[in-house]
Design a protein around this motif. Structure first.
Motif, PDB file in Angstrom:
ATOM      1  N   VAL A 269     -13.125 -36.728  10.885  1.00 48.57           N
ATOM      2  CA  VAL A 269     -13.493 -36.099   9.604  1.00 48.57           C
ATOM      3  C   VAL A 269     -12.665 -36.711   8.461  1.00 48.57           C
ATOM      4  CG1 VAL A 269     -13.453 -33.907   8.328  1.00 48.57           C
ATOM      5  CG2 VAL A 269     -14.214 -33.946  10.708  1.00 48.57           C
ATOM      6  N   VAL A 270     -11.366 -36.885   8.716  1.00 46.92           N
ATOM      7  CA  VAL A 270     -10.492 -37.447   7.674  1.00 46.92           C
ATOM      8  C   VAL A 270     -10.941 -38.873   7.324  1.00 46.92           C
ATOM      9  CG1 VAL A 270      -8.119 -38.173   7.166  1.00 46.92           C
ATOM     10  CG2 VAL A 270      -8.520 -36.002   8.311  1.00 46.92           C
ATOM     11  N   PHE A 271     -11.288 -39.661   8.339  1.00 43.09           N
ATOM     12  CA  PHE A 271     -11.696 -41.052   8.085  1.00 43.09           C
ATOM     13  C   PHE A 271     -13.013 -41.088   7.294  1.00 43.09           C
ATOM     14  CE2 PHE A 271     -10.561 -45.311  10.312  1.00 43.09           C
ATOM     15  CZ  PHE A 271     -10.653 -45.976   9.105  1.00 43.09           C
ATOM     16  N   ILE A 272     -13.955 -40.203   7.662  1.00 45.57           N
ATOM     17  CA  ILE A 272     -15.240 -40.192   6.940  1.00 45.57           C
ATOM     18  C   ILE A 272     -15.008 -39.791   5.471  1.00 45.57           C
ATOM     19  CG2 ILE A 272     -17.489 -38.994   6.766  1.00 45.57           C
ATOM     20  CD1 ILE A 272     -17.475 -38.967   9.880  1.00 45.57           C
ATOM     21  N   PHE A 273     -14.138 -38.819   5.266  1.00 45.31           N
ATOM     22  CA  PHE A 273     -13.806 -38.404   3.900  1.00 45.31           C
ATOM     23  C   PHE A 273     -13.168 -39.577   3.139  1.00 45.31           C
ATOM     24  CE2 PHE A 273     -11.147 -36.054   0.790  1.00 45.31           C
ATOM     25  CZ  PHE A 273     -12.174 -35.386   0.143  1.00 45.31           C
ATOM     26  N   ALA A 274     -12.275 -40.307   3.817  1.00 39.79           N
ATOM     27  CA  ALA A 274     -11.623 -41.474   3.189  1.00 39.79           C
ATOM     28  C   ALA A 274     -12.665 -42.521   2.793  1.00 39.79           C
ATOM     29  CB  ALA A 274     -10.597 -42.071   4.152  1.00 39.79           C
ATOM     30  N   ILE A 275     -13.657 -42.737   3.663  1.00 35.09           N
ATOM     31  CA  ILE A 275     -14.697 -43.729   3.364  1.00 35.09           C
ATOM     32  C   ILE A 275     -15.483 -43.300   2.119  1.00 35.09           C
ATOM     33  CG2 ILE A 275     -16.878 -44.723   4.204  1.00 35.09           C
ATOM     34  CD1 ILE A 275     -15.631 -44.698   7.019  1.00 35.09           C
ATOM     35  N   GLY A 276     -15.789 -41.987   2.036  1.00 33.72           N
ATOM     36  CA  GLY A 276     -16.505 -41.469   0.864  1.00 33.72           C
ATOM     37  C   GLY A 276     -15.707 -41.715  -0.416  1.00 33.72           C
ATOM     38  N   LEU A 277     -14.404 -41.409  -0.353  1.00 32.02           N
ATOM     39  CA  LEU A 277     -13.540 -41.622  -1.521  1.00 32.02           C
ATOM     40  C   LEU A 277     -13.479 -43.104  -1.887  1.00 32.02           C
ATOM     41  CD1 LEU A 277     -10.150 -39.675  -1.195  1.00 32.02           C
ATOM     42  CD2 LEU A 277     -11.860 -39.474  -2.973  1.00 32.02           C
ATOM     43  N   PHE A 278     -13.377 -43.931  -0.867  1.00 30.27           N
ATOM     44  CA  PHE A 278     -13.242 -45.377  -1.059  1.00 30.27           C
ATOM     45  C   PHE A 278     -14.487 -45.934  -1.741  1.00 30.27           C
ATOM     46  CE2 PHE A 278     -13.054 -49.774   0.849  1.00 30.27           C
ATOM     47  CZ  PHE A 278     -11.880 -50.155   0.234  1.00 30.27           C
ATOM     48  N   TRP A 279     -15.640 -45.519  -1.242  1.00 31.20           N
ATOM     49  CA  TRP A 279     -16.918 -45.966  -1.796  1.00 31.20           C
ATOM     50  C   TRP A 279     -17.052 -45.509  -3.252  1.00 31.20           C
ATOM     51  CZ3 TRP A 279     -21.186 -48.864  -0.856  1.00 31.20           C
ATOM     52  CH2 TRP A 279     -22.303 -48.606  -1.654  1.00 31.20           C
ATOM     53  N   ARG A 280     -16.803 -44.223  -3.452  1.00 34.29           N
ATOM     54  CA  ARG A 280     -16.995 -43.647  -4.783  1.00 34.29           C
ATOM     55  C   ARG A 280     -16.009 -44.256  -5.799  1.00 34.29           C
ATOM     56  NH1 ARG A 280     -19.013 -39.041  -7.764  1.00 34.29           N
ATOM     57  NH2 ARG A 280     -18.890 -40.075  -9.771  1.00 34.29           N
ATOM     58  N   SER A 281     -14.771 -44.529  -5.385  1.00 33.70           N
ATOM     59  CA  SER A 281     -13.837 -45.111  -6.355  1.00 33.70           C
ATOM     60  C   SER A 281     -14.270 -46.523  -6.722  1.00 33.70           C
ATOM     61  CB  SER A 281     -12.380 -45.062  -5.865  1.00 33.70           C
ATOM     62  OG  SER A 281     -12.283 -45.379  -4.524  1.00 33.70           O
ATOM     63  N   HIS A 282     -14.863 -47.241  -5.766  1.00 33.96           N
ATOM     64  CA  HIS A 282     -15.394 -48.577  -6.087  1.00 33.96           C
ATOM     65  C   HIS A 282     -16.548 -48.471  -7.083  1.00 33.96           C
ATOM     66  CE1 HIS A 282     -13.414 -51.779  -3.931  1.00 33.96           C
ATOM     67  NE2 HIS A 282     -13.336 -51.049  -2.854  1.00 33.96           N
ATOM     68  N   THR A 283     -17.471 -47.529  -6.849  1.00 32.38           N
ATOM     69  CA  THR A 283     -18.619 -47.441  -7.769  1.00 32.38           C
ATOM     70  C   THR A 283     -18.148 -46.947  -9.146  1.00 32.38           C
ATOM     71  OG1 THR A 283     -19.187 -45.271  -6.912  1.00 32.38           O
ATOM     72  CG2 THR A 283     -20.418 -47.090  -6.009  1.00 32.38           C
ATOM     73  N   ASP A 284     -17.148 -46.042  -9.169  1.00 32.60           N
ATOM     74  CA  ASP A 284     -16.635 -45.575 -10.467  1.00 32.60           C
ATOM     75  C   ASP A 284     -15.955 -46.717 -11.245  1.00 32.60           C
ATOM     76  OD1 ASP A 284     -17.484 -42.978 -10.100  1.00 32.60           O
ATOM     77  OD2 ASP A 284     -15.562 -42.219  -9.393  1.00 32.60           O
ATOM     78  N   LEU A 285     -15.155 -47.523 -10.549  1.00 37.79           N
ATOM     79  CA  LEU A 285     -14.424 -48.612 -11.228  1.00 37.79           C
ATOM     80  C   LEU A 285     -15.338 -49.764 -11.612  1.00 37.79           C
ATOM     81  CD1 LEU A 285     -10.954 -49.409  -9.615  1.00 37.79           C
ATOM     82  CD2 LEU A 285     -11.435 -48.457 -11.861  1.00 37.79           C
ATOM     83  N   GLY A 286     -16.373 -49.981 -10.830  1.00 39.50           N
ATOM     84  CA  GLY A 286     -17.348 -51.043 -11.111  1.00 39.50           C
ATOM     85  C   GLY A 286     -16.694 -52.400 -11.315  1.00 39.50           C
ATOM     86  N   GLN A 287     -17.006 -53.056 -12.429  1.00 39.16           N
ATOM     87  CA  GLN A 287     -16.522 -54.415 -12.702  1.00 39.16           C
ATOM     88  C   GLN A 287     -15.021 -54.456 -12.987  1.00 39.16           C
ATOM     89  OE1 GLN A 287     -18.097 -57.474 -12.723  1.00 39.16           O
ATOM     90  NE2 GLN A 287     -19.825 -56.466 -11.767  1.00 39.16           N
ATOM     91  N   ASN A 288     -14.376 -53.304 -13.096  1.00 36.31           N
ATOM     92  CA  ASN A 288     -12.943 -53.274 -13.427  1.00 36.31           C
ATOM     93  C   ASN A 288     -12.051 -53.330 -12.190  1.00 36.31           C
ATOM     94  OD1 ASN A 288     -13.388 -52.699 -16.337  1.00 36.31           O
ATOM     95  ND2 ASN A 288     -14.375 -50.904 -15.460  1.00 36.31           N
ATOM     96  N   TRP A 289     -12.672 -53.350 -11.023  1.00 36.38           N
ATOM     97  CA  TRP A 289     -11.888 -53.342  -9.782  1.00 36.38           C
ATOM     98  C   TRP A 289     -11.253 -54.710  -9.486  1.00 36.38           C
ATOM     99  CZ3 TRP A 289     -12.682 -56.136  -5.173  1.00 36.38           C
ATOM    100  CH2 TRP A 289     -11.763 -55.824  -4.169  1.00 36.38           C
ATOM    101  N   SER A 290     -10.018 -54.667  -8.970  1.00 29.63           N
ATOM    102  CA  SER A 290      -9.346 -55.873  -8.444  1.00 29.63           C
ATOM    103  C   SER A 290      -8.566 -55.475  -7.212  1.00 29.63           C
ATOM    104  CB  SER A 290      -8.317 -56.403  -9.445  1.00 29.63           C
ATOM    105  OG  SER A 290      -8.913 -57.129 -10.444  1.00 29.63           O
ATOM    106  N   ALA A 291      -8.441 -56.392  -6.257  1.00 27.81           N
ATOM    107  CA  ALA A 291      -7.642 -56.078  -5.068  1.00 27.81           C
ATOM    108  C   ALA A 291      -6.163 -56.040  -5.427  1.00 27.81           C
ATOM    109  CB  ALA A 291      -7.899 -57.104  -3.983  1.00 27.81           C
ATOM    110  N   SER A 292      -5.780 -56.777  -6.491  1.00 25.02           N
ATOM    111  CA  SER A 292      -4.363 -56.784  -6.875  1.00 25.02           C
ATOM    112  C   SER A 292      -4.201 -56.356  -8.327  1.00 25.02           C
ATOM    113  CB  SER A 292      -3.784 -58.176  -6.624  1.00 25.02           C
ATOM    114  OG  SER A 292      -4.664 -59.134  -7.128  1.00 25.02           O
ATOM    115  N   LEU A 293      -2.995 -56.555  -8.862  1.00 25.86           N
ATOM    116  CA  LEU A 293      -2.713 -56.099 -10.236  1.00 25.86           C
ATOM    117  C   LEU A 293      -3.320 -57.058 -11.246  1.00 25.86           C
ATOM    118  CD1 LEU A 293       0.999 -54.965  -9.906  1.00 25.86           C
ATOM    119  CD2 LEU A 293      -1.043 -53.555 -10.080  1.00 25.86           C
ATOM    120  N   GLU A 294      -4.490 -56.737 -11.727  1.00 22.87           N
ATOM    121  CA  GLU A 294      -5.183 -57.637 -12.648  1.00 22.87           C
ATOM    122  C   GLU A 294      -5.960 -56.847 -13.699  1.00 22.87           C
ATOM    123  OE1 GLU A 294      -6.025 -61.294  -9.509  1.00 22.87           O
ATOM    124  OE2 GLU A 294      -7.567 -59.806  -9.869  1.00 22.87           O
TER     125      GLU A 294
END
Ligand code: SAH
Length: 206
Positions: free
Chosen positions: A83-108
């Motif tokens: 359950v915790v992992f599935i919740f983490a995946i949901g958060l991970f997906w949603r934070s990517h869609t919220d950040l959109g083009q502003n996402w970077s794997a590092s400090l950028e």
């Protein structure tokens, strides 16, 4: 839940997270970086997290090498880990869609970088790192091993402690007062409860 089932569920979730990461990494590839703050220390810590989140759990799942470090947990912890992992995946997906083009794997900071204050980001400033913490907890609950189970939490802690203040400083340098005000309304990985409650109440009135 049997050990094989735990490992199988871990693997499915693990592959899902990396698939999400590759998908979004491709989307932002063309977007130019205008401020990169990746230091040698950050690269070292990134490498450590890569060991803890990728290499060690896979060694634990596919080889008997870490068997000497196994521990036992009650059956239900496997379900909790799922359950915790599935919740983490949901958060991970949603934070990517919220950040959109502003996402970077590092400090950028990217060209035309916008400060996102909506979606998950209206409650917490680091939902992606919150997802990483949950993933680390799920790993402990699904891979019953002091090395491959704990490797994520142990390797992510120094990364988190170093990265978050630097990232927030970078955002202050880029967005100034707007980011400072944003920090007063939001928590880092846990919502500021009173602010969140007042948002919910105003939503329910609309
Ligand atoms: N710390 C955030 C984002 C991780 S991705 C989280 O955990 O969800 C890292 C990049 O996201 C940083 O390099 C920074 O450029 C960008 N970033 C972080 N917070 C942001 C925000 N609120 N709006 C836009 N970009 C942000």
């Amino acid at each position: 839940m049997s050990e094989v089932t735990c490992k199988g569920i871990f693997l499915i979730c693990f592959i899902t997270v990396f698939a999400i990461r590759f998908y979004f990494a491709r989307l932002v590839k063309q977007n130019k970086v205008v401020d990169g703050r990746v230091s040698a220390l950050e690269n070292l810590l990134l490498f450590l997290t890569f060991l803890g989140m990728f290499i060690l759990p896979l060694v634990g799942v596919f080889t008997p090498w870490f068997e000497f470090a196994a521990y036992d947990l009650p059956d239900w912890t496997g379900w909790l880990g799922t359950v915790v992992f599935i919740f983490a995946i949901g958060l991970f997906w949603r934070s990517h869609t919220d950040l959109g083009q502003n996402w970077s794997a590092s400090l950028e900071v990217r060209e035309n970088h916008a400060l996102i204050e909506t979606g998950l980001y209206q409650y917490i400033r680091h939902p992606m790192y919150a997802a990483f913490w949950l993933w680390g907890i799920a790993q402990v609950l699904l891979l019953h091993n002091w090395i491959s189970g704990l490797s994520y939490l142990v390797s992510f802690l120094p990364m988190y402690l170093l990265r978050v203040p630097q990232e927030e400083q970078m955002m202050i340098d880029t967005f100034g007062q707007q980011y400072l005000e944003y920090t007063t309304r939001t928590g880092r990985v846990i919502p500021k409860i009173l602010f969140t409650l007042s948002r919910f109440l105003s939503f329910s009135k609309e």
